[in-house]
Design a protein around this motif. Structure first.
Motif, PDB file in Angstrom:
ATOM      1  N   THR A  52       4.804   4.427   3.684  1.00 14.24           N
ATOM      2  CA  THR A  52       4.219   5.641   4.228  1.00 14.24           C
ATOM      3  C   THR A  52       5.309   6.685   4.423  1.00 14.24           C
ATOM      4  O   THR A  52       6.364   6.598   3.804  1.00 14.24           O
ATOM      5  CB  THR A  52       3.459   5.291   5.539  1.00 14.24           C
ATOM      6  OG1 THR A  52       2.874   6.467   6.060  1.00 14.24           O
ATOM      7  CG2 THR A  52       4.375   4.648   6.557  1.00 14.24           C
ATOM      8  N   THR A  67      -7.848  14.614  -1.525  1.00 15.74           N
ATOM      9  CA  THR A  67      -8.975  14.384  -0.608  1.00 15.74           C
ATOM     10  C   THR A  67      -9.460  15.713  -0.038  1.00 15.74           C
ATOM     11  O   THR A  67     -10.668  15.983   0.000  1.00 15.74           O
ATOM     12  CB  THR A  67      -8.540  13.435   0.517  1.00 15.74           C
ATOM     13  OG1 THR A  67      -8.212  12.162  -0.065  1.00 15.74           O
ATOM     14  CG2 THR A  67      -9.648  13.232   1.526  1.00 15.74           C
ATOM     15  N   GLU A  88      -9.326   8.016  -4.860  1.00 16.56           N
ATOM     16  CA  GLU A  88      -8.500   6.803  -4.936  1.00 16.56           C
ATOM     17  C   GLU A  88      -8.555   6.186  -6.341  1.00 16.56           C
ATOM     18  O   GLU A  88      -7.593   5.587  -6.807  1.00 16.56           O
ATOM     19  CB  GLU A  88      -8.967   5.770  -3.905  1.00 16.56           C
ATOM     20  CG  GLU A  88      -8.455   6.023  -2.489  1.00 16.56           C
ATOM     21  CD  GLU A  88      -9.137   7.193  -1.810  1.00 16.56           C
ATOM     22  OE1 GLU A  88     -10.237   7.586  -2.251  1.00 16.56           O
ATOM     23  OE2 GLU A  88      -8.564   7.734  -0.843  1.00 16.56           O
ATOM     24  N   THR A  91     -17.293   4.299   1.578  1.00 21.25           N
ATOM     25  CA  THR A  91     -15.892   4.425   1.962  1.00 21.25           C
ATOM     26  C   THR A  91     -15.720   3.924   3.394  1.00 21.25           C
ATOM     27  O   THR A  91     -16.684   3.830   4.155  1.00 21.25           O
ATOM     28  CB  THR A  91     -15.379   5.876   1.842  1.00 21.25           C
ATOM     29  OG1 THR A  91     -15.965   6.674   2.858  1.00 21.25           O
ATOM     30  CG2 THR A  91     -15.688   6.451   0.469  1.00 21.25           C
ATOM     31  N   GLY A 133      -7.900   2.110  -2.704  1.00 18.36           N
ATOM     32  CA  GLY A 133      -8.146   1.796  -1.303  1.00 18.36           C
ATOM     33  C   GLY A 133      -9.347   2.531  -0.762  1.00 18.36           C
ATOM     34  O   GLY A 133      -9.974   3.329  -1.457  1.00 18.36           O
ATOM     35  N   PHE A 134      -9.727   2.161   0.518  1.00 20.12           N
ATOM     36  CA  PHE A 134     -10.638   3.056   1.237  1.00 20.12           C
ATOM     37  C   PHE A 134     -12.089   2.908   0.808  1.00 20.12           C
ATOM     38  O   PHE A 134     -12.923   3.683   1.220  1.00 20.12           O
ATOM     39  CB  PHE A 134     -10.127   4.498   0.992  1.00 20.12           C
ATOM     40  CG  PHE A 134     -10.867   5.629   1.613  1.00 20.12           C
ATOM     41  CD1 PHE A 134     -10.896   5.798   2.994  1.00 20.12           C
ATOM     42  CD2 PHE A 134     -11.524   6.568   0.825  1.00 20.12           C
ATOM     43  CE1 PHE A 134     -11.561   6.871   3.554  1.00 20.12           C
ATOM     44  CE2 PHE A 134     -12.191   7.649   1.382  1.00 20.12           C
ATOM     45  CZ  PHE A 134     -12.203   7.800   2.757  1.00 20.12           C
ATOM     46  N   LYS A 179       0.832  -1.195   0.000  1.00 18.65           N
ATOM     47  CA  LYS A 179       0.000   0.000   0.000  1.00 18.65           C
ATOM     48  C   LYS A 179       0.872   1.252   0.000  1.00 18.65           C
ATOM     49  O   LYS A 179       1.860   1.320   0.740  1.00 18.65           O
ATOM     50  CB  LYS A 179      -0.906   0.000   1.226  1.00 18.65           C
ATOM     51  CG  LYS A 179      -1.773   1.243   1.346  1.00 18.65           C
ATOM     52  CD  LYS A 179      -1.417   2.054   2.542  1.00 18.65           C
ATOM     53  CE  LYS A 179      -2.205   3.352   2.617  1.00 18.65           C
ATOM     54  NZ  LYS A 179      -1.852   4.143   3.805  1.00 18.65           N
ATOM     55  N   SER A 184      -7.449   2.673   3.838  1.00 23.84           N
ATOM     56  CA  SER A 184      -6.569   2.115   2.814  1.00 23.84           C
ATOM     57  C   SER A 184      -5.636   1.058   3.402  1.00 23.84           C
ATOM     58  O   SER A 184      -5.366   0.035   2.768  1.00 23.84           O
ATOM     59  CB  SER A 184      -5.767   3.227   2.127  1.00 23.84           C
ATOM     60  OG  SER A 184      -6.633   4.025   1.358  1.00 23.84           O
ATOM     61  N   GLY A 197       0.580   5.295   0.658  1.00 22.33           N
ATOM     62  CA  GLY A 197      -0.269   6.354   1.203  1.00 22.33           C
ATOM     63  C   GLY A 197      -0.263   7.590   0.314  1.00 22.33           C
ATOM     64  O   GLY A 197       0.568   7.728  -0.589  1.00 22.33           O
ATOM     65  N   GLY A 198      -1.190   8.486   0.594  1.00 22.07           N
ATOM     66  CA  GLY A 198      -1.332   9.685  -0.211  1.00 22.07           C
ATOM     67  C   GLY A 198      -0.097  10.568  -0.206  1.00 22.07           C
ATOM     68  O   GLY A 198       0.227  11.215  -1.201  1.00 22.07           O
ATOM     69  N   SER A 209      -3.933   5.230  -1.837  1.00 22.68           N
ATOM     70  CA  SER A 209      -4.776   6.302  -1.314  1.00 22.68           C
ATOM     71  C   SER A 209      -4.886   7.386  -2.380  1.00 22.68           C
ATOM     72  O   SER A 209      -4.239   7.313  -3.425  1.00 22.68           O
ATOM     73  CB  SER A 209      -4.144   6.894  -0.051  1.00 22.68           C
ATOM     74  OG  SER A 209      -3.990   5.900   0.927  1.00 22.68           O
TER      75      SER A 209
END
Lengths: 422, 422
Positions: free
Chosen positions: A194, A68, A95, A168, A156-157, A28, A174, A30-31, A62
């Motif tokens: 991350t 977001t 996403e 969501t 994700g999410f 994964k 996520s 992350g944003g 993400s």
């Protein structure tokens, strides 16, 4: 102690594969690792290298950087607050955009890649908009894609409920998606890329010489995450624990130490040890005196609190007829206290300007235990302690907010956490 | 004449309702009507008024203003060209955002509203990314929503194929979505809110005193749209014709006259009349001489042209062994001409710098007919006419490109189109 107990489940259909799926990377991003087109292209380079080396890769992404926030701003131009269902329909596109552009970038590098929405990935959810939980993952959807594509990028999410509604997952969604996919696909490990190196022995903004914890148990991770480390949301850790998925937390762009969250290495399982020092600010202590004691009355107090959206932490009943607990945050408590008085004839007192420090670890109460060490530090520094709760994996002292930083440093030092151990 | 024949179908399951669904408004808003949050809120005001008056409303929306361009720009940062499947996954979010924010804005006004992606709305498509066609609409999906919500907002331009792939419909896709939903739901009319008042008797950039055509038949609309009016994409008109859906084109923000595209009013059905003057620039005339004449040879010529992506228009065979047609646009014709020479021993000549004017209407060739009037105008203005084709609904003259504007004005005037008729 009241543990945060996320209602999460992955019902696997077909059931969990007996053998772990080697050669399958589940990761994964992350944003913050996808904040700019340049960063997305860097991630694509990294993933392309893995795919070229022969592994199949399932990515969970993400929304890119601040997208977001931008979607929330957009929603604010039409409604305040926006209808929750429609906010979900809107947020889910963030996403989906990340997933599509990353798949494009991979395809551009000659790697067969496809993006999937949560629905397309077979993620079935249930619950309310913005707070759904994963109830089932159909591993066949992604498995079918992996026959043609080397990389499947999943938004994700999000997921789809039994009625076809897109929902969501809310905070930590996520991470939870990634762990659920690892469980469903039989991946041996789930990697979370991350913006931190992993779990540290304390907050590096408070303690200078913190160390990255190399391995940590699910239980200890839940204690840390719930208290302040916030590296992984407790719900994703809980899901990983249930399905035996090891979760590796790694910095996305800066190689270095990482933390693996797992059931624990056999050799260390029973060794009492302190893993880290967690802390919390904005803590209030509430003392509720009810006219009659007994579990039934306490239950009614808790029901009233829950109805007001108050989540009590560090709960104890020191004397008959008295309930004591902490509340995080700064939300006003006037309404719940008024309702407790009216409905249950209960008198409440709120102590403000508090914080907490927690020693988190394994078998902390086994003799000789770590409680004496904690108490000695508090006493040496003349810290007042209006409340304290303990469990085998966490010793928590409620203390004045302005004593938190100093106490965290003293405990980190006192328990020798800065020194790397073999 | 070779008509543009879009391959579109709506297989209705359950079949088309016998009675039209009165009290149901089906309306599409284009991206230019949703360009800013303020415009979205204006649309919400307008739709809320309809819903409050008692009607149920199904809206189809395009992506907000320039968001489609912004998504294309974003894609360009990762791949050139982007993988078509992933571009579709990305582009589809544009309409989903529009639908969600419009549903939010309606909910904020106290109107129960839900947004649906094309998939959620039961729109089944087939074909290639960016160019899918609608094969089926499950009206039950929207009908179920209309039991609770007064307004259902559907993301246009998209659907889901039998394999669960999300696909976009390409040009004219949102208009086509709206017409397909009207057909499936038994709406008596489909309204298209756009940035023009409807179909005009000629291009207002050329002719000063054009008039909005109040009613026009599907066939005449296809002729106009295909030639230059570009108010509605021919594929949406074709779909409306097949299912007997009347399409009303109205300016989104400026009330005034509008055009209804329909099978025709009973009283006017057989009255010969000129509806408007269409025109085309960038036309080339191609003359192909084949060594042997006959339908078989012509068929081989057409197959070769199709293989090269050339779409011939205004086709005729004036002499044995000679095929003549026009080609729109500025794409080079070197390759198709070389292939015709090599494979079929055909000699081709291309005449450049041409345009066309067309008189579009009903029963144009019924005596005394409108062809004499067209020829008189061309002669009076000494316009050379290298080719001409006719059909009952269109009389087309290929003329020099620099004579197009003047000829359109002369024809508009000569056929009395500026004067409103009862």
């Amino acid at each position: 102690m009241v543990n945060f107990s996320p209602k999460l489940d992955v019902s696997l259909d077909p059931p969990l594969p007996k053998t772990r799926n080697e050669g399958l990377v589940i990761r994964k991003y992350g944003g913050s690792s996808l904040a700019t087109p340049e960063m997305v292209n860097e991630v694509a380079d990294e993933v392309a290298a893995i795919a070229e080396a022969g592994d199949r890769v399932v990515l969970v992404v993400s929304a890119m950087g601040d997208s977001t926030d931008r979607l929330i701003d957009l929603a604010g131009k039409f409604a305040e607050p926006p209808a929750p269902r429609e906010l979900d329909q809107l947020m889910a596109t963030g996403e989906q955009v990340s997933a599509a552009v990353l798949a494009m970038a991979l395809t551009e590098r000659g790697i067969e890649a496809v993006s999937l929405s949560g629905d397309q990935a077979g993620i079935e959810v249930a619950g309310e908009p913005g707070a759904a939980t994963i109830v089932r993952v159909d591993p066949g959807k992604i498995a079918a894609r992996l026959r043609d594509a080397r990389v499947v990028v999943v938004a994700g999410f999000q997921g789809r409920d039994a009625d076809g509604e897109l929902l969501t997952l809310g905070r930590g969604g996520s991470d939870t998606t990634a762990v659920a996919l690892a469980a469903a696909l039989g991946g041996s490990e789930c990697e979370i890329r991350t913006d931190v190196h992993g779990v540290r022995t304390a907050d590096p903004r408070i303690v200078r010489d913190t160390r990255v914890v190399r391995t940590i148990s699910y239980d200890a991770m839940v204690e840390l995450a719930g208290l302040g480390a916030r590296v992984l949301h407790p719900r994703s850790v809980e899901l990983a624990r249930r399905h035996g998925v090891a979760v590796r937390v790694t910095h996305a762009s800066d190689p270095g130490p990482s933390t693996v969250v797992t059931a624990g290495e056999a050799s260390m399982e029973d060794v009492p040890r302190v893993i880290g020092i967690a802390h919390e600010r904005d803590v209030r202590l509430v003392r509720v005196e009810v006219s009659a004691s007994g579990p039934d009355h306490y239950a009614r107090v808790l029901a009233t609190l829950a109805a007001c959206g108050v989540r009590p932490d560090n709960l104890s009943w020191p004397d008959p007829g008295e309930l004591r607990f902490t509340v995080r945050g700064t939300e006003p408590l006037g309404l719940p206290i008024a309702r407790l008085a009216m409905e249950l004839d209960a008198r409440s007192t709120v102590f403000e300007d508090l914080g907490s420090v927690s020693v988190v670890g394994t078998a902390l109460l086994d003799p000789p235990g770590f409680l004496p060490g904690l108490l000695r530090v508090l006493a040496d520094h003349r810290v007042t302690v209006p409340a304290m709760t303990t469990s085998p994996s966490r010793l928590t002292a409620v203390i004045p907010a302005d004593a938190v930083d100093m106490t965290v440093r003293a405990l980190h030092d006192s328990f020798g956490l800065a020194v790397d151990r073999p």
